[in-house]
Design an enzyme around this catalytic site. Structure first.
Site, short mmCIF file in Angstrom:
data_model
loop_
_atom_site.label_atom_id
_atom_site.label_comp_id
_atom_site.label_asym_id
_atom_site.label_seq_id
_atom_site.Cartn_x
_atom_site.Cartn_y
_atom_site.Cartn_z
N THR A 119 0.84 -1.21 0.00
CA THR A 119 0.00 0.00 0.00
C THR A 119 0.88 1.27 0.00
OG1 THR A 119 -1.64 -1.28 1.21
CG2 THR A 119 -2.00 1.09 1.11
N CYS A 121 -17.60 1.20 16.02
CA CYS A 121 -16.80 0.67 17.13
C CYS A 121 -17.68 -0.14 18.08
CB CYS A 121 -16.09 1.79 17.87
SG CYS A 121 -14.71 2.46 16.90
N1 LIG Z 1 -7.29 -4.35 2.83
C1 LIG Z 1 -6.29 -4.09 3.65
O1 LIG Z 1 -6.49 -3.78 4.82
C2 LIG Z 1 -4.87 -4.20 3.15
C3 LIG Z 1 -3.82 -4.19 4.07
C4 LIG Z 1 -2.52 -4.40 3.59
C5 LIG Z 1 -2.29 -4.55 2.24
N2 LIG Z 1 -3.34 -4.50 1.38
C6 LIG Z 1 -3.15 -4.72 -0.06
O2 LIG Z 1 -2.93 -6.11 -0.23
C7 LIG Z 1 -2.22 -6.32 -1.46
C8 LIG Z 1 -1.02 -7.23 -1.22
O3 LIG Z 1 -0.05 -6.57 -0.43
P1 LIG Z 1 1.42 -7.20 -0.25
O4 LIG Z 1 2.16 -6.26 0.63
O5 LIG Z 1 1.31 -8.63 0.10
O6 LIG Z 1 1.98 -7.06 -1.74
P2 LIG Z 1 3.11 -7.87 -2.54
O7 LIG Z 1 3.56 -7.00 -3.63
O8 LIG Z 1 4.12 -8.41 -1.59
O9 LIG Z 1 2.31 -9.13 -3.14
C9 LIG Z 1 1.36 -9.02 -4.19
C10 LIG Z 1 1.43 -10.30 -5.02
O10 LIG Z 1 0.37 -10.28 -5.99
C11 LIG Z 1 0.85 -10.82 -7.20
N3 LIG Z 1 -0.02 -10.37 -8.28
C12 LIG Z 1 -0.12 -9.13 -8.83
N4 LIG Z 1 -1.07 -9.13 -9.80
C13 LIG Z 1 -1.57 -10.39 -9.87
C14 LIG Z 1 -2.59 -11.01 -10.67
N5 LIG Z 1 -3.27 -10.33 -11.59
N6 LIG Z 1 -2.85 -12.32 -10.45
C15 LIG Z 1 -2.17 -13.04 -9.52
N7 LIG Z 1 -1.19 -12.49 -8.73
C16 LIG Z 1 -0.91 -11.19 -8.91
C17 LIG Z 1 2.29 -10.31 -7.27
O11 LIG Z 1 3.10 -11.08 -8.15
C18 LIG Z 1 2.73 -10.45 -5.81
O12 LIG Z 1 3.31 -11.71 -5.54
C19 LIG Z 1 -1.87 -4.93 -1.97
O13 LIG Z 1 -2.88 -4.54 -2.89
C20 LIG Z 1 -1.96 -4.08 -0.71
O14 LIG Z 1 -2.18 -2.72 -1.03
C21 LIG Z 1 -4.61 -4.34 1.81
ZN LIG Z 2 -0.27 -2.20 4.68
ZN LIG Z 3 -15.18 4.62 16.17
#
Ligand SMILES: NC(=O)c1ccc[n+]([C@@H]2O[C@H](COP(=O)([O-])OP(=O)(O)OC[C@H]3O[C@@H](n4cnc5c(N)ncnc54)[C@H](O)[C@@H]3O)[C@@H](O)[C@H]2O)c1
Ligand SMILES: [Zn+2]
Ligand SMILES: [Zn+2]
Length: 384
Positions: free
Chosen positions: A54, A110
């Site tokens: 992110t 909350c």
């Molecule tokens: N919702 C939440 O609260 C929250 C919290 C943390 C991270 N995230 C999000 O989660 C996601 C993963 O974060 P991370 O730190 O593990 O990232 P990362 O870059 O370590 O891992 C992402 C993986 O997805 C793969 N990927 C990309 N496009 C793809 C596709 N079309 N098909 C299959 N695989 C694909 C990449 O090769 C990589 O291995 C990010 O989008 C991040 O922003 C969300």
């Molecule tokens: Zn994060």
């Molecule tokens: Zn609150």
């Protein structure tokens, strides 16, 4: 009564921070001034931080609102230096994990058992200031530098709303549990709290980065019998074997949609799927691949702000469920301390997520590893 106070309480602290001046350009180590915490705020000394995808998305600012100069960072662990007016549940010396989304304790979210989307402190990626007075606590020569998701942990000191801080077990090693402040808790919670696979079920994980592999850990803990990892990067499959992922699918190896491949492998569809990529096509595939009648797909990846999700409504009528989550539906203050204790009780491991270490002065290397898809989490030591 004598109250112990740090010698810096109430004063501006000059310290080092890695500032992003422009989208996609290497961070620059700067001397910044960190103002004292205001009402309901806490100033913390960051000990370790790591890089989550992110941070990278908002630093690249492709498909996200650009806001610069900015201090990124939201996955970290630190120690309270001083607290602002009204803060009663934290004091100097407490060990804390800052979280990008908060818990005021009073709003309807909350108070609901079902939500962690606090009205006051829910994630806001477009805000670069503190909610108390609409100002930044960081400056360089009097010029404000924007915050990021209320945490800005790429700084030796940062100011965070007290509702975005989880007070944790002081025995927990901060160089490990820092990754519970975002990615690992998010993945674990997405499976355990949102997808809720049944024992013996099949689970597909799209994206085998740290978040996806933490989701796989959740599936293992829940007793799933098949955990199918989907990623475009074959290097990920080697790492994923340590996480109980039982089968691998690279969409590039097939000349038909990946959801069809998964449906064939699982006799009609997986019981649960978790999307941890941020890619809109993966999000749609994650929904298409779940079994009708009971399948649940959970979106975790952060999408481009203009991305549009499409599916045929009949897929929903056929009793498939689409969900999404921030922070795995954990409430930061209420739930995160027990996630840390789960780790302390050896219910899951963190070491295997930690593939790199860099000193703070070399923080840009952590960005390079993530851009190249190398390794999972890189721990940045603020004191090196
Ligand atoms: N919702 C939440 O609260 C929250 C919290 C943390 C991270 N995230 C999000 O989660 C996601 C993963 O974060 P991370 O730190 O593990 O990232 P990362 O870059 O370590 O891992 C992402 C993986 O997805 C793969 N990927 C990309 N496009 C793809 C596709 N079309 N098909 C299959 N695989 C694909 C990449 O090769 C990589 O291995 C990010 O989008 C991040 O922003 C969300
Ligand atoms: Zn994060
Ligand atoms: Zn609150």
């Amino acid at each position: 009564m004598l109250v112990s106070m740090s010698s810096t309480a109430g004063l501006v602290i000059p310290c080092k921070a890695a500032v992003a001046w422009e989208a996609g350009k290497p961070l620059v180590m700067e001397q910044v001034e960190v103002a004292p915490p205001q009402v309901m705020e806490v100033r913390i000394k960051i000990k370790y931080t790591s890089l989550c995808h992110t941070d990278l998305y908002f630093w690249e600012a492709k498909g996200q609102t650009p806001l610069f100069p900015r201090i990124f960072g939201h996955e970290a662990a630190g120690i309270v230096e001083s607290v602002g007016e009204g803060v009663t549940d934290l004091k100097e010396g407490d060990h804390v994990l800052p979280v990008f989304t908060g818990e005021c304790g009073d709003c309807s979210h909350c108070k609901s058992e079902e939500s962690n989307m606090c009205d006051l402190l829910r994630i806001n990626t477009d805000r670069g200031v503190m909610i108390n007075d609409g100002k930044s606590r960081f400056s360089i020569n009097g010029n404000p530098i924007n915050h990021f998701v209320g945490t800005s942990t790429f700084s030796e000191y940062t100011v965070v709303h007290s509702g975005c801080l989880a007070k944790i077990n002081p025995l927990a090693p901060l160089d490990k549990v820092c990754i519970l402040s975002c990615g690992i808790s998010t993945g674990l919670g997405a499976t355990l709290n949102v997808a809720k696979p049944k024992k013996g079920s099949s689970v597909a994980i799209f994206g085998l980065g740290a978040v996806g592999l933490a989701a796989a850990e959740g599936a293992r803990i829940a007793g799933a019998s098949r955990i199918i990892g989907v990623d475009l990067n074959p290097k990920r499959f080697v790492e994923a074997k340590k996480f109980g992922v039982t089968e691998f699918v690279n969409p590039k190896d097939h000349n038909r949609p990946v959801h069809e491949v998964l449906q064939e492998m699982t006799n009609g569809g997986v019981d649960r799927s978790l999307e941890c990529t941020g890619n809109i096509n993966a999000m749609m595939s994650a929904f298409e691949c779940v079994h009708d009648g009971w399948g649940v797909a959970v979106l975790v990846g952060v999408p481009n702000k203009d991305a549009v999700f499409m599916t045929k409504p009949i897929n929903v009528l056929n009793e498939r469920t689409l969900k999404g989550t921030f922070f795995g539906n954990y409430k930061p203050r209420t739930d995160l301390p027990s996630v840390v204790n789960m780790y302390m009780n050896k219910e899951f491991e963190l070491d295997k997520f930690i593939t790199h270490h860099v000193p703070f002065s070399e923080i840009n290397k952590a960005f390079e590893y993530m851009i190249r898809g190398e390794g999972l989490r890189c721990i940045i030591n603020m004191e090196e």
